[in-house]
Design an enzyme around this catalytic site. Structure first.
Site, PDB file in Angstrom:
ATOM      1  N   GLU A 153     -30.853 -16.820  20.572  1.00  0.00           N
ATOM      2  CA  GLU A 153     -29.652 -17.623  20.899  1.00  0.00           C
ATOM      3  C   GLU A 153     -29.024 -17.169  22.215  1.00  0.00           C
ATOM      4  O   GLU A 153     -27.803 -17.225  22.378  1.00  0.00           O
ATOM      5  CB  GLU A 153     -28.607 -17.552  19.773  1.00  0.00           C
ATOM      6  N   GLY A 154     -29.846 -16.741  23.147  1.00  0.00           N
ATOM      7  CA  GLY A 154     -29.343 -16.238  24.426  1.00  0.00           C
ATOM      8  C   GLY A 154     -29.102 -14.745  24.341  1.00  0.00           C
ATOM      9  O   GLY A 154     -28.260 -14.293  23.561  1.00  0.00           O
TER      10      GLY A 154
END
Lengths: 595, 595
Positions: B441-442
């Site tokens: 998610e980054g």
């Protein structure tokens, strides 16, 4: 899996340009004959063995792990064969005493080979490292008879060794251990009890395993003052010192654990096993501390070697993986994206890894030289100073290098993004394998108490002053070099502050002994960052002259600047945190921690 | 394995005493009907399900993992049955839109249940969490036809969903993705390409899996402006919306990874699979950001929930394990040693875990309320403020709570000493499972660039000022309360400094864009510590009144003091490090990183 490549350029720089290894070797009685050629040969052969034989075993070892059965413990594919090559190459005898067939080389040199072995495959190296530590202990503490019986085969690597301390109910707190030793009429003992977490307690790599076991002789005083040390072999030697009768010691099971799966972590059952006293009755801990100190420095090495391996993997990936454009314009305009290494935050992670590995290398090698000096120098004052300094620095090296090594190994995963989490790449194994290092051989908390409680407060700051004086002198000597100015001024400032902070903690501790424990880990990390700042200043001083024409030396100065700019400021938070004292730790009643 | 116990007292305190959940719910159009009774029922049923059904699955899931075959992916024993219970209990529909059979409850309330699920068994919760996120995206972006076709079964939990972004050559850099979509005459598309790291891409817990896939329509512009979003079901629904024909999407393999072994991480092959455009052509990233933002807050929750689980395990052990005597005299004189919890450094670790978990809980719940307000408030200004603030705080929550959660989980292991490394205790699994959270998610680096580059610099500091003004106002309102004075004065000082540091970085960035990347992670962590300081001050304010007679509230004040004394000083090092700038990161040529 990253293929390990021994960082020989840096190892040589540290040994020759920073630590003057040749001069050092020459100062050691009986160990002075390390020529430049011999040193180079050892480094290059050690590198080859680590790169070609051990590095390919690392992932296999993790995947297969060790397998226990009633008959014993099977190590992973290739482990035994690699050990045979190692023993045939004469490596187990490298630092052993010449009396038993050893090569009598300095421990600080042995440690350099161990670094390479460890980066390539830590789990494999545990079998050999502990065996050699056990042999060193016996060289120093066992009777001549025991030495003659056991050391020749431990020296040539036919037999290995372990250290058996921990029991189910006691880890850090050895004073409450229960394993018993009953005297026999022939002077031997029957040893009975259960030891856990015994690395290499059982395996198939060596013919015999010599356990060094802490136990209590019937009627001994309670606590740490009633603990003796015993040699308990897996097989009792026969009259010709070949393996004979099986002794009453067996491996009940091995642990399933986060990492170092190729290292057998054994539950060892001693069931009236025949044992032989090593050293004096009730003085077992003193002898074991010998082995523990060398194991502590060896564990510090785990932080360095894992950090180095992780750095190598991350650097290669950062050079090859194309992802996003540089914020300051494309650096690889022909490609679909720029390589990761153009991005400042990726560089921050890589440089953190590099600065920690190289700084820790210099630091550990230096401490190892001090230990050499303590054992082998002919100069009494030099021995005494080296003893004090190495005692002060060992807990710092053990805890600081493993804690920051873990940070580094995590950065190595982080550089890989999601791929870092995938086993195939090998980066997550490094983290799992390394995670044990802040736990065994005394947790970080135990090292920190040893440092602040025993070494610093316990000597009224005397041991610390041995070090701060060295740093002070170094700063004075290099104050006029403009190239070194930014390092020297900051180092001198922190060196002074270190003393002041210690004084303040000492005052608090007089009021409340819990202040020592409350400050200890922050104090250890604070001390670690200053210690590495000293090593980085020494490396900068060694690099400054030739840096204009040599990219390696220039990179040394740049990495020193990175360390001072971006890592050394961490001292500030540790200082503020520890000076805020114990109150906020101690006030809460135990019941109020959760509802 | 620690048996999870939902911290209901703290959850209630945060919701009711700190965040005024009832008032908040009442401000949301269509979501206002959350009575105190309903809230209590949801918390207590969620706790029961998590404690009794999920917690026992956590270790089994790790040991068995998922098993891939041509026919599909088998989840560990008990996973499917637990999901059936979950669906029968109506949990998947909790925050879903009433149009499709949902209960229409606020997301911030759903998140509380997700916290409990996550602490008990994160890997299990990923299947349901991603499914619900996918449904929320479709509620917001899909055509009415698609909604009617897919949402009823996604709402009642019969069908699940995934997000398919990453490809082998692109993770963070979605602009270079290659999956293609070719338009069919009937308005559908044929989607072709390979996606990797797809959580729950294939499994046996639900009847159908609805993939949300980023792909490029033939002829679309290059880069991020040519990416569209498609719904690609595993089974195409028939005319009655039951599962019909198998679509051309299959799972080629699953990854072997460090942790979350019970969550299937799939390589998904789309081979001309039939897909349906969601939202507008070439605007796929905008829609996916919706899902990514909720996934980011969900990932922040992973840091909190793992930290909480680890704290519970460590606290229990610290109370029971006897080891060493307190430095200030025996606390358990009858026993052989004192419990670990008497030792200051063990308390430091436990309180770090406690302060981070409770502070992060308050922080994440608050951000979730802001997201509620943005979606459902009738007050336009409140919506706008909430949007800006939640955009600023989401990357902080995601990266800061996962990074500090990892520290906390490592402390949980550390409290156990060597036992922490042994799988049986379950403490090392928490670290392995959590380790992914700073990557997916980054990564932390991506969150930090989003925060400093886009949210702070990109709005000329405007978004930051929304927050610093709130803190300023809070400090003014509480300045006269003597009980809060130590918190308020420090918070006000840091709040002012935050603005000044940001200004300095802005000036540097004008000269050199690499300064943003060079400062970003330090800036994010610095911002995180101040954000938690604000939450701890709010908790202290909520606790101050009743603390004299209530041990829970008293412990809140003590934990706040611990946070301010021992953790908040970390801002100082981050500040010094980032203000030292980019030079030492950028000067070294790539070739000089290693020799």
């Amino acid at each position: 899996m990253p293929q390990y490549k021994a960082p020989l350029r840096d190892i040589n720089f540290v040994l020759k340009n920073v630590l003057n290894a040749n001069e050092h070797f020459a100062s050691l009685a009986g160990r002075e004959e390390v020529s430049e050629d011999l040193l180079d040969a050892i480094l290059s052969e050690g590198a080859k063995f680590s790169e070609n034989v051990l590095s390919p075993l690392n992932q296999v070892g993790d995947q297969e792990g060790c397998v226990w059965s009633e008959g014993g413990v099977k190590t992973p594919t290739g482990f035994k064969e690699a050990y045979q090559q190692f023993a045939e190459g004469g490596w187990p005898s490298m630092t052993a005493d010449a009396r038993f067939g050893g090569q009598g080389l300095p421990n600080s040199l042995g440690l350099v080979v161990t670094e390479m072995v460890s980066s390539a495959c830590w789990a494999w190296g545990m079998y050999t490292g502990l065996s050699q530590s056990a042999a060193r202990l016996l060289e120093n503490y066992a009777s001549e008879d025991l030495q003659n019986e056991y050391l020749p085969k431990m020296t040539d690597g036919t037999w290995g060794g372990t250290m058996c301390l921990t029991e189910p109910h006691c880890g850090s707190d050895l004073g409450i251990l229960r394993t018993k030793a009953e005297a026999n009429a022939d002077g031997s003992y029957n040893v009975t009890g259960t030891k856990i977490f015994i690395s290499g307690g059982e395996h198939d790599m060596m013919e015999n395993i010599i356990h060094l076991v802490l136990a209590r002789i019937d009627g001994a005083p309670a606590g740490t003052k009633g603990i003796s040390l015993f040699l308990v072999p897996k097989f009792l030697p026969d009259a010709d010192n070949n393996i004979g009768e099986r002794n009453g010691v067996s491996c009940g099971s091995i642990e399933h654990k986060m990492g170092i799966k190729a290292s057998a972590t054994c539950v060892m059952n001693f069931d009236g096993a025949k044992g032989f006293l090593v050293g004096e009755e009730n003085r077992g801990l003193q002898a074991m501390f010998h082995m523990m100190n060398s194991a502590r420095l060896g564990t510090a090495l785990q932080g360095l070697s894992a950090g180095e391996a992780s750095f190598q993997g991350a650097l290669e990936y950062a050079r090859e993986r194309l992802q996003m454009r540089s914020l300051s314009g494309p650096k690889n305009p022909e490609g679909p994206a720029d390589p990761l290494i153009v991005h400042p935050d990726v560089r921050r992670m890589l440089l953190t890894q590099k600065a920690l590995a190289e700084g820790s290398r210099a630091f550990i090698y230096w401490v190892a030289q001090l230990v050499d000096t303590f054992y082998f120098s002919g100069d009494e004052q030099a021995r005494k100073d080296a003893e004090e300094l190495s005692e002060l620095l060992t807990p710092i090296a053990k805890a600081f290098v493993t804690e920051t090594g873990l940070e580094s190994a995590n950065y190595g995963m982080q550089v890989f993004g999601g791929h870092g989490y995938i086993s195939e790449w090998g980066m997550e194994q490094i983290v799992r394998d390394l995670r044990i290092s802040t736990l065994y051989e005394g947790t970080t908390g135990i090292q920190a108490l040893d440092l602040l409680g025993r070494k610093v407060m316990g000597t009224g700051g005397k041991q610390l002053m041995v070090f701060t004086k060295i740093i002070h002198k170094f700063c004075e000597e290099n104050a006029s070099n403009p190239e070194l100015e930014p390092f020297i001024s900051k180092l001198a400032e922190l060196n002074k502050e270190w003393g002041e902070v210690t004084m303040k903690l000492g005052e608090k501790a007089m009021q409340n002994p819990d202040e020592v424990g409350a400050a200890s880990v922050d104090y250890l990390m604070y001390s670690g960052y200053i210690s590495l700042a000293y090593m980085w200043a020494r490396m900068a001083a060694a690099a400054a002259d030739g840096a204009a024409d040599d990219e390696f030396l220039k990179a040394k100065l740049q990495t020193a600047k990175f360390y001072y700019d971006r890592l050394l400021p961490r001292t500030e938070s540790h200082k503020l945190s520890m000076l805020n004292g114990a109150d906020s730790l101690m006030e809460m009643p135990e019941e109020a921690f959760a509802f």
